[in-house]
Design a protein around this motif. Structure first.
Motif, mmCIF file in Angstrom:
data_model
loop_
_atom_site.group_PDB
_atom_site.id
_atom_site.type_symbol
_atom_site.label_atom_id
_atom_site.label_comp_id
_atom_site.label_asym_id
_atom_site.label_seq_id
_atom_site.Cartn_x
_atom_site.Cartn_y
_atom_site.Cartn_z
ATOM 1 N N ASP A 156 -85.229 43.107 -13.722
ATOM 2 C CA ASP A 156 -83.808 42.824 -13.526
ATOM 3 C C ASP A 156 -83.597 41.635 -12.606
ATOM 4 N N LEU A 157 -82.512 40.919 -12.874
ATOM 5 C CA LEU A 157 -81.968 39.998 -11.884
ATOM 6 C C LEU A 157 -80.825 40.757 -11.226
ATOM 7 N N LEU A 158 -80.762 40.678 -9.905
ATOM 8 C CA LEU A 158 -79.822 41.523 -9.168
ATOM 9 C C LEU A 158 -78.509 40.788 -8.940
ATOM 10 N N GLN A 159 -77.491 41.248 -9.669
ATOM 11 C CA GLN A 159 -76.194 40.586 -9.603
ATOM 12 C C GLN A 159 -75.664 40.555 -8.166
ATOM 13 N N GLU A 160 -75.847 41.669 -7.446
ATOM 14 C CA GLU A 160 -75.277 41.753 -6.098
ATOM 15 C C GLU A 160 -76.069 40.916 -5.096
ATOM 16 N N LYS A 161 -77.253 40.437 -5.505
ATOM 17 C CA LYS A 161 -78.021 39.550 -4.615
ATOM 18 C C LYS A 161 -78.115 38.153 -5.212
ATOM 19 N N ASP A 162 -77.006 37.706 -5.746
ATOM 20 C CA ASP A 162 -76.961 36.358 -6.313
ATOM 21 C C ASP A 162 -78.010 36.150 -7.407
ATOM 22 N N TRP A 163 -78.243 37.187 -8.155
ATOM 23 C CA TRP A 163 -79.133 37.147 -9.313
ATOM 24 C C TRP A 163 -80.581 36.843 -8.933
ATOM 25 N N GLU A 164 -80.971 37.293 -7.744
ATOM 26 C CA GLU A 164 -82.390 37.165 -7.379
ATOM 27 C C GLU A 164 -83.234 38.126 -8.215
ATOM 28 N N VAL A 165 -84.529 37.831 -8.298
ATOM 29 C CA VAL A 165 -85.453 38.690 -9.029
ATOM 30 C C VAL A 165 -85.625 40.008 -8.267
ATOM 31 N N ASP A 166 -85.551 41.121 -8.988
ATOM 32 C CA ASP A 166 -85.827 42.427 -8.387
ATOM 33 C C ASP A 166 -87.357 42.554 -8.244
ATOM 34 N N LEU A 167 -87.862 42.073 -7.147
ATOM 35 C CA LEU A 167 -89.323 41.980 -6.998
ATOM 36 C C LEU A 167 -89.990 43.353 -6.914
#
Ligand SMILES: *Cc1c(COP(=O)(O)O)cnc(C)c1O
Length: 416
Positions: A156-167
């Motif tokens: 996932d890219l995390l919408q609530e974290k500015d689309w950062e990678v869900d590492l």
């Protein structure tokens, strides 16, 4: 005549790969267009600003192609992997933000970034190998993974974290058959731009997992927010990186079909693992980019001046701001973030606020029918009930399109 059992059939891999085609879904949306609507169609679905005069490419780029063609020196076959002059100028261009210098041998010329994806995936294919792709992302990766027989796993890219990678999620997906992960920065479809810190964490994660990073930088340098563009190659000493790019987006010439693969791998791991050899072999089986465009590349990369880039960035910034400001007033739109780069943004539909619209496809179909505005339904990006908006069009056309979207949403708003 007796009925014959023919033995040939269509390739099922191609059938399932076409599921991931943006062009196909946009074709479906467009079948709803109302031919008697006199207004112009507003294409907010596909990223091709070149059709608008304000995004015409740099004059030096056009001249370079014309000169190369007229010289009649470039009518023969192109060398495999690209002409030396083209690779040399690309190595120079791509080294400018890196702590070490790429050599022409680190760079391959491809027929756009799209072919670069195909070449890289085919070089990575092994029995049972899997690849980690972003969700949402760019559907060509899914399609070409299917064709190249790589199992796809989505992080996932995390919408609530500015689309950062869900590492964390990404590490749980990986196993001993995982070979690579893909990042797209600046982001298509989310319009985000990763920070240096996040890119470093991505590289560290890839290192821990023993996988390479495919950095899709098709929108490299197309940023207009507070985060500057940082090339992933900067962290090639942590985990080896294959950077993919092209002229298509930054120079607004997707039809010229020229792109590249660059290896950022100061420790020579690609060589050791046999990847360099496989990329070269894969390129032999693929078509080369047109010779006169390759010949023009040094001029294009070296002579395009800042005024061109600044002009383009200013229009895109104006477009992105307008898009964000107008769309955030519309009640049925959620999760809207101001884009910082690329040509796109994603919005979540709040269907409870709309009457008679049950999903993203229906939203886009009715919008096409009633307002002649084309958006991309999110399901094709595995984001059901989201839509992707392309704002990279002429500002006056964008303004018109946004007003029509608003009128449409108000007309279909559920009555409380
Ligand atoms: C457009 C695009 C490509 C393909 O670029 P071409 O150079 O036109 O082949 C690759 N990746 C992403 C994310 C894109 O948006």
């Amino acid at each position: 005549m007796e009925t014959k059992e023919w033995k040939f059939r269509g390739n099922i891999d191609l059938k399932s790969a076409s599921v991931f085609s943006i062009a196909r879904v946009i074709g479906d949306v467009k079948t709803n267009l109302n031919q008697s609507d006199q207004r112009p169609i507003i294409p907010l679905s596909i990223g091709d600003p070149s059709i608008f005069p304000c995004f015409r490419t740099a004059q030096v780029a056009e001249d370079a192609v014309v000169d190369a063609l007229r010289s009649s020196n470039f009518n023969g076959h192109a060398p495999k992997g690209g002409a030396l002059q083209a690779r040399r100028s690309l190595a120079e261009y791509l080294s400018c933000n890196l702590p070490y210098k790429l050599s022409p041998d680190d760079v391959y010329v491809t027929v756009g970034a799209k072919q670069a994806i195909d070449v890289v995936l085919s070089a990575l294919r092994r029995p049972d190998a899997n690849i980690l792709l972003p969700k949402p992302g760019y559907p060509a990766y899914e399609a070409l993974s299917v064709i190249n027989r790589l199992e796809v796993r989505h992080f996932d890219l995390l919408q609530e974290k500015d689309w950062e990678v869900d590492l964390n999620g990404l590490q749980k997906l990986a196993d001993d058959k995982t070979v690579a992960m893909v990042i797209i920065n600046p982001g298509n479809p989310c319009g985000n731009v990763y920070t240096r810190d996040h890119l470093k964490k991505i590289a560290e994660t890839a290192r821990r997992l023993g996988i390479l990073v495919i950095a899709d930088e098709a929108y490299g340098h197309l940023t207009f927010g507070s985060n500057l563009f940082v090339p992933m190659g900067l962290f090639g000493n942590i985990a080896p990186v294959l950077t993919l790019g092209s002229l298509s987006k930054r120079w607004m010439v997707p039809g010229w079909r020229i792109g590249w693969i660059a290896r950022s791998d100061p420790d020579g791991i690609f060589e050791e693992q046999g990847i360099v050899e496989c990329i070269k072999r894969s390129l032999i089986t693929h078509t080369e980019a047109a010779t006169f465009i390759q010949a023009a590349l040094p001029q294009i990369l070296e002579k395009t001046t800042d005024d061109f880039f600044v002009k383009i960035i200013n229009i895109l910034r104006q477009d992105a701001d307008m898009c964000y400001e107008r769309l955030k007033e519309i009640p049925c739109f959620r999760c809207l973030q101001k884009p910082q780069g690329s040509l796109f943004l994603m919005i979540k539909l709040d269907l409870s606020q709309l009457q008679g619209i049950n999903d993203d496809m229906e939203f886009c179909s009715k919008l096409a029918k009633e307002e002649s505005v084309i958006l991309l339904p999110g399901f094709v990006l595995r984001m059901k009930n989201w839509v992707r908006v392309t704002f990279g069009i002429e500002p006056s056309a964008l303004e018109d399109g946004l007003a029509r979207i608003k009128a449409f949403c108000l007309r279909h708003a559920s009555k409380c």
